[in-house]
Scaffold this active site. Sequence first.
Site, mmCIF file in Angstrom:
data_model
loop_
_atom_site.group_PDB
_atom_site.id
_atom_site.type_symbol
_atom_site.label_atom_id
_atom_site.label_comp_id
_atom_site.label_asym_id
_atom_site.label_seq_id
_atom_site.Cartn_x
_atom_site.Cartn_y
_atom_site.Cartn_z
ATOM 1 N N SER A 177 0.865 -1.171 0.000
ATOM 2 C CA SER A 177 0.000 0.000 0.000
ATOM 3 C C SER A 177 0.903 1.223 0.000
ATOM 4 O O SER A 177 1.819 1.320 0.831
ATOM 5 C CB SER A 177 -0.913 0.003 1.228
ATOM 6 O OG SER A 177 -1.868 1.035 1.104
ATOM 7 N N GLU A 178 0.667 2.149 -0.931
ATOM 8 C CA GLU A 178 1.670 3.185 -1.161
ATOM 9 C C GLU A 178 1.820 4.181 -0.020
ATOM 10 O O GLU A 178 2.764 4.960 -0.008
ATOM 11 C CB GLU A 178 1.411 3.906 -2.493
ATOM 12 C CG GLU A 178 0.074 4.585 -2.641
ATOM 13 C CD GLU A 178 -0.955 3.682 -3.295
ATOM 14 O OE1 GLU A 178 -0.899 2.446 -3.074
ATOM 15 O OE2 GLU A 178 -1.828 4.214 -4.014
#
Lengths: 62, 212
Positions: free
Chosen positions: B46-47
Amino acid sequence: MAGRLTIAEVEHLDPDDVSAWEVHTPGVFLQLVLHVPDTENRIERHTTRPEPVLAAMKEVQT
Amino acid sequence: MSHDRNGLAARVGRELRDGEYVNLGIGLPTLVPAHLPRGVHVVLHSENGILGVGPYPVEGEEDADLINAGKETVTVQAGASFFDSATSFGMIRGGHIDTAILGAMQVSASGDLANWMIPGKMVKGMGGAMDLVHGARRVLVMMEHVARDGSPKIVEECTLPLTGRAVVDRILTDLAVIDVTPDGLVLAETAPGTSVQDVLAATGAPLHVGPR
């Protein structure tokens, strides 16, 4: 790190030093610290999965 | 007849191989982890800074500080790690993410992707999508084949602002699986109960129907 003025909003202000192993941002980058001990940490998107036992019971019922 | 949301998620799940590093966009792609084939385990990135995202927490276990890029409460798997944005985008731009599965508002015949804004509507920004479409080794689009008003989302040229140009590898929808190739769009597969004619009618760009 690039800012001329960096303010840290902190929940826990440690009277002793934070362990060197746990520091993410060294103090050299900070100019001000704002202590907000009782801040409400709100959740924007509340996502959950069903409790495994409850889900199993539901499956048995249907 | 066509895939429902879970059927589509299961079909997209079959695109993934065991051990892959995968980034999921918000919306439909978040359904994929629950529909992976038996024996396939992927590491979700997840960025906002998580590698090893787990399922949503059960009620009462939510942690306001543990959220994904879509701001949803999540959990982490054993072996997960947290890191800052520079490291996170280093993973993406450095080509370490095997597959990105993104939603889309429009995809063009040449693989242009528009998935971040509709002019005049309030948006918060495109998030990590702009980097993911160029950094991830494979970009899959997972979406409804047509818009809510029935208009095609697969079009000759996108009319909405682009996230990236010529970036999409494969489009998976409730109706079909379509590959973006140098020769244009190629129909790879139709959903159960969906005819080639149905797909052609719902697609706003030339679609090659290969030998089946």
